[in-house]
Scaffold this motif. Structure first.
Motif, PDB file in Angstrom:
ATOM      1  N   THR A  50      35.850 -59.242  38.019  1.00 34.72           N
ATOM      2  CA  THR A  50      37.142 -58.763  37.552  1.00 34.72           C
ATOM      3  C   THR A  50      37.254 -59.117  36.083  1.00 34.72           C
ATOM      4  O   THR A  50      37.234 -60.293  35.718  1.00 34.72           O
ATOM      5  CB  THR A  50      38.304 -59.394  38.333  1.00 34.72           C
ATOM      6  N   ALA A  51      37.329 -58.084  35.238  1.00 36.54           N
ATOM      7  CA  ALA A  51      37.350 -58.287  33.790  1.00 36.54           C
ATOM      8  C   ALA A  51      38.679 -57.818  33.217  1.00 36.54           C
ATOM      9  O   ALA A  51      39.121 -56.708  33.498  1.00 36.54           O
ATOM     10  CB  ALA A  51      36.196 -57.526  33.141  1.00 36.54           C
ATOM     11  N   GLU A  52      39.305 -58.683  32.445  1.00 34.91           N
ATOM     12  CA  GLU A  52      40.580 -58.343  31.813  1.00 34.91           C
ATOM     13  C   GLU A  52      40.300 -57.808  30.410  1.00 34.91           C
ATOM     14  O   GLU A  52      39.642 -58.463  29.600  1.00 34.91           O
ATOM     15  CB  GLU A  52      41.472 -59.591  31.745  1.00 34.91           C
ATOM     16  N   HIS A  53      40.779 -56.575  30.144  1.00 32.15           N
ATOM     17  CA  HIS A  53      40.450 -55.885  28.899  1.00 32.15           C
ATOM     18  C   HIS A  53      41.713 -55.494  28.126  1.00 32.15           C
ATOM     19  O   HIS A  53      42.053 -54.308  28.052  1.00 32.15           O
ATOM     20  CB  HIS A  53      39.624 -54.628  29.190  1.00 32.15           C
ATOM     21  N   PRO A  54      42.419 -56.454  27.563  1.00 33.67           N
ATOM     22  CA  PRO A  54      43.623 -56.116  26.802  1.00 33.67           C
ATOM     23  C   PRO A  54      43.289 -55.247  25.587  1.00 33.67           C
ATOM     24  O   PRO A  54      42.305 -55.493  24.892  1.00 33.67           O
ATOM     25  CB  PRO A  54      44.155 -57.488  26.381  1.00 33.67           C
ATOM     26  N   GLY A  55      44.078 -54.209  25.392  1.00 39.50           N
ATOM     27  CA  GLY A  55      43.855 -53.327  24.259  1.00 39.50           C
ATOM     28  C   GLY A  55      42.902 -52.190  24.537  1.00 39.50           C
ATOM     29  O   GLY A  55      42.878 -51.197  23.810  1.00 39.50           O
ATOM     30  N   LEU A  56      42.090 -52.323  25.593  1.00 39.40           N
ATOM     31  CA  LEU A  56      41.138 -51.261  25.925  1.00 39.40           C
ATOM     32  C   LEU A  56      41.771 -50.231  26.849  1.00 39.40           C
ATOM     33  O   LEU A  56      41.422 -49.057  26.814  1.00 39.40           O
ATOM     34  CB  LEU A  56      39.889 -51.851  26.579  1.00 39.40           C
ATOM     35  N   MET A  57      42.697 -50.682  27.682  1.00 37.61           N
ATOM     36  CA  MET A  57      43.412 -49.797  28.588  1.00 37.61           C
ATOM     37  C   MET A  57      44.828 -50.328  28.756  1.00 37.61           C
ATOM     38  O   MET A  57      45.082 -51.515  28.501  1.00 37.61           O
ATOM     39  CB  MET A  57      42.692 -49.700  29.947  1.00 37.61           C
ATOM     40  N   PRO A  58      45.772 -49.478  29.181  1.00 35.30           N
ATOM     41  CA  PRO A  58      47.139 -49.951  29.400  1.00 35.30           C
ATOM     42  C   PRO A  58      47.182 -51.093  30.409  1.00 35.30           C
ATOM     43  O   PRO A  58      46.339 -51.184  31.312  1.00 35.30           O
ATOM     44  CB  PRO A  58      47.849 -48.699  29.938  1.00 35.30           C
ATOM     45  N   GLU A  59      48.169 -51.964  30.272  1.00 37.35           N
ATOM     46  CA  GLU A  59      48.244 -53.158  31.118  1.00 37.35           C
ATOM     47  C   GLU A  59      48.299 -52.841  32.606  1.00 37.35           C
ATOM     48  O   GLU A  59      47.793 -53.605  33.425  1.00 37.35           O
ATOM     49  CB  GLU A  59      49.469 -53.998  30.734  1.00 37.35           C
ATOM     50  N   ASP A  60      48.923 -51.724  32.988  1.00 36.40           N
ATOM     51  CA  ASP A  60      49.089 -51.409  34.407  1.00 36.40           C
ATOM     52  C   ASP A  60      47.934 -50.590  34.985  1.00 36.40           C
ATOM     53  O   ASP A  60      47.975 -50.207  36.154  1.00 36.40           O
ATOM     54  CB  ASP A  60      50.399 -50.643  34.628  1.00 36.40           C
ATOM     55  N   GLU A  61      46.902 -50.338  34.180  1.00 39.81           N
ATOM     56  CA  GLU A  61      45.801 -49.508  34.659  1.00 39.81           C
ATOM     57  C   GLU A  61      44.530 -50.336  34.864  1.00 39.81           C
ATOM     58  O   GLU A  61      44.407 -51.457  34.374  1.00 39.81           O
ATOM     59  CB  GLU A  61      45.541 -48.348  33.696  1.00 39.81           C
ATOM     60  N   TYR A  62      43.588 -49.726  35.590  1.00 36.91           N
ATOM     61  CA  TYR A  62      42.312 -50.397  35.872  1.00 36.91           C
ATOM     62  C   TYR A  62      41.268 -49.338  36.187  1.00 36.91           C
ATOM     63  O   TYR A  62      41.578 -48.160  36.389  1.00 36.91           O
ATOM     64  CB  TYR A  62      42.458 -51.372  37.049  1.00 36.91           C
ATOM     65  N   ASP A  63      40.021 -49.746  36.221  1.00 34.85           N
ATOM     66  CA  ASP A  63      38.941 -48.882  36.679  1.00 34.85           C
ATOM     67  C   ASP A  63      38.094 -49.672  37.664  1.00 34.85           C
ATOM     68  O   ASP A  63      37.968 -50.903  37.550  1.00 34.85           O
ATOM     69  CB  ASP A  63      38.093 -48.380  35.515  1.00 34.85           C
ATOM     70  N   LEU A  64      37.520 -48.965  38.622  1.00 34.92           N
ATOM     71  CA  LEU A  64      36.840 -49.622  39.727  1.00 34.92           C
ATOM     72  C   LEU A  64      35.512 -48.936  40.006  1.00 34.92           C
ATOM     73  O   LEU A  64      35.435 -47.715  40.124  1.00 34.92           O
ATOM     74  CB  LEU A  64      37.725 -49.563  40.980  1.00 34.92           C
ATOM     75  N   GLY A  65      34.467 -49.725  40.081  1.00 35.01           N
ATOM     76  CA  GLY A  65      33.145 -49.219  40.435  1.00 35.01           C
ATOM     77  C   GLY A  65      32.467 -50.146  41.424  1.00 35.01           C
ATOM     78  O   GLY A  65      32.905 -51.289  41.628  1.00 35.01           O
ATOM     79  N   GLY A  66      31.404 -49.683  42.032  1.00 37.58           N
ATOM     80  CA  GLY A  66      30.725 -50.512  43.015  1.00 37.58           C
ATOM     81  C   GLY A  66      29.236 -50.250  43.075  1.00 37.58           C
ATOM     82  O   GLY A  66      28.730 -49.225  42.586  1.00 37.58           O
ATOM     83  N   PHE A  67      28.535 -51.189  43.672  1.00 36.20           N
ATOM     84  CA  PHE A  67      27.078 -51.152  43.797  1.00 36.20           C
ATOM     85  C   PHE A  67      26.719 -51.619  45.194  1.00 36.20           C
ATOM     86  O   PHE A  67      27.236 -52.630  45.674  1.00 36.20           O
ATOM     87  CB  PHE A  67      26.444 -52.061  42.748  1.00 36.20           C
ATOM     88  N   CYS A  68      25.862 -50.863  45.872  1.00 38.13           N
ATOM     89  CA  CYS A  68      25.499 -51.184  47.253  1.00 38.13           C
ATOM     90  C   CYS A  68      23.989 -51.174  47.410  1.00 38.13           C
ATOM     91  O   CYS A  68      23.289 -50.373  46.774  1.00 38.13           O
ATOM     92  CB  CYS A  68      26.129 -50.140  48.192  1.00 38.13           C
ATOM     93  N   VAL A  69      23.495 -52.050  48.259  1.00 36.04           N
ATOM     94  CA  VAL A  69      22.073 -52.079  48.618  1.00 36.04           C
ATOM     95  C   VAL A  69      21.952 -51.917  50.128  1.00 36.04           C
ATOM     96  O   VAL A  69      22.680 -52.551  50.894  1.00 36.04           O
ATOM     97  CB  VAL A  69      21.404 -53.392  48.170  1.00 36.04           C
ATOM     98  N   GLY A  70      21.054 -51.033  50.518  1.00 35.21           N
ATOM     99  CA  GLY A  70      20.764 -50.843  51.927  1.00 35.21           C
ATOM    100  C   GLY A  70      19.285 -51.084  52.181  1.00 35.21           C
ATOM    101  O   GLY A  70      18.501 -51.315  51.250  1.00 35.21           O
ATOM    102  N   ILE A  71      18.892 -51.002  53.453  1.00 36.59           N
ATOM    103  CA  ILE A  71      17.498 -51.246  53.811  1.00 36.59           C
ATOM    104  C   ILE A  71      17.082 -50.298  54.928  1.00 36.59           C
ATOM    105  O   ILE A  71      17.873 -49.968  55.816  1.00 36.59           O
ATOM    106  CB  ILE A  71      17.296 -52.727  54.228  1.00 36.59           C
TER     107      ILE A  71
END
Length: 344
Positions: A143-164
């Motif tokens: 979880t990274a806090e990025h003041p000034g890069l995006m509005p305070e009430d917004e966020y972006d979400l990504g993910g990474f998965c490994v299977g076998i």
């Protein structure tokens, strides 16, 4: 941790104590996803996982990464943050299973304009639910806090998965033959693709988003329906046999994704009348005046995934999916021809 605090950093917009609070709030959600292979606690520098290789001759790791796209704007608008994480897991785990792999662990990346611990925990609750549905462990994230890069009430979400998956059990499109049957696995809605066009069709206003006249429920509810996670039913149908190839119907719709499950000399012939298009897509097409081909080239149109199946395995495949609550039906077959999709 309680001694880690910087007044200067807080003045710059980053409150490290909020980060610690968020971690504490999310621990209960993460605990729901723990599986026997997890050998580390949340909060370390890396997530540790020891896979069970019993019975595997040549284990192959399969990885995938993705985000939720601009669907996230609807979460901001409605202030609903507990399902967007399900979409994030689904977008990755549903890709991983297309070659027959079982997802084993997942990590997320959450960038926020301002760290509101309760909101972060709400987002993570969706990630945890997605991991539970996919049968994989949420072993870490950022979880990274990025003041000034995006509005305070917004966020972006990504993910990474490994299977076998065991090498000899990897699904290969080279095995697809003329006469194989194409089975549609129903979607829960738009899933998490094409939302730039969705937002062009439907302005984010209360008058539009909370209108119930077209669908019987508020439009926002239909659009925010979390992406179906197909992992458990698909793994069971693969185990039962007869599955040749799988395509996850995401961005690019039918035209881009189904050919990825075909060899170069085969084409997918889809019977248009057999495709069960939900009212939501019909409404989108009508309001946006979208050509039918563009609809099938952008959205899943009610088919979140397709499976190419041997003819004698179709009935059992559909029965397994029904047992898991996933409606399925035959929508076409494989024929000789240039790789692509043909509607009739």
């Amino acid at each position: 941790m309680e001694k880690s605090f910087s007044e200067s950093y807080k003045a710059a917009g980053v409150d490290v104590t909020a980060g610690y609070r968020a971690v504490e709030l999310m621990k209960g959600h993460v605990a729901r996803t723990m599986t026997p292979g997890v050998v580390s606690d949340i909060g370390g520098f890396g997530g540790l996982f020891m896979p069970d290789l019993t019975g595997m001759k040549q284990p192959v790791l399969v990885s995938g990464t993705d985000g939720v796209g601009t669907k996230i704007k609807l979460a901001f608008y409605s202030n609903r943050h507990n399902t967007i994480g399900i979409d994030c897991v689904a977008m990755v785990a549903n890709d991983v299973i297309c070659c027959g792999a079982k997802p084993i662990f997942f990590l997320d990346y959450l960038a926020v304009g301002k760290n509101y611990p309760e909101k972060v925990a709400e987002i993570v609750s969706g990630l945890a639910e997605g991991c539970v549905q996919a049968g994989c462990a949420l072993i870490g994230g950022e979880t990274a806090e990025h003041p000034g890069l995006m509005p305070e009430d917004e966020y972006d979400l990504g993910g990474f998965c490994v299977g076998i998956v065991d090498k000899e059990k990897i699904l290969q499109n080279s095995s697809v033959e003329t006469g194989d049957i194409i089975v549609s696995l129903a979607s829960s809605g738009v899933h998490s693709n094409g939302f730039s066009l969705v937002r062009k069709i439907f302005p984010l206003t209360d008058e539009v988003m909370y209108d119930t006249s077209a669908l019987g429920i508020p439009l926002i509810d239909a659009l925010l329906a979390p992406t179906t996670i197909y992992v458990k039913p698909v793994l069971e149908m693969i185990e039962a046999g007869g599955i040749k190839a799988i395509a996850n119907i995401t961005g690019g719709g039918f035209y881009e994704n189904i050919p990825r499950a075909l060899p170069d000399d085969k084409t997918a012939v889809i019977e248009k009348a057999a495709v069960k298009v939900p009212p939501l897509f019909q409404y989108m097409q009508q309001v946006g005046n979208i050509p039918e081909r563009d609809m099938f080239n952008t959205f899943n149109m009610g088919t979140g995934m397709t499976a190419i199946v041997k003819p004698d395995a179709v009935d059992n495949t559909i029965a397994i999916l029904a047992k898991h609550g996933v409606p399925a039906c035959v929508i076409g077959e494989v024929k000789n021809g240039e790789k692509g999709v043909e509607f009739k």
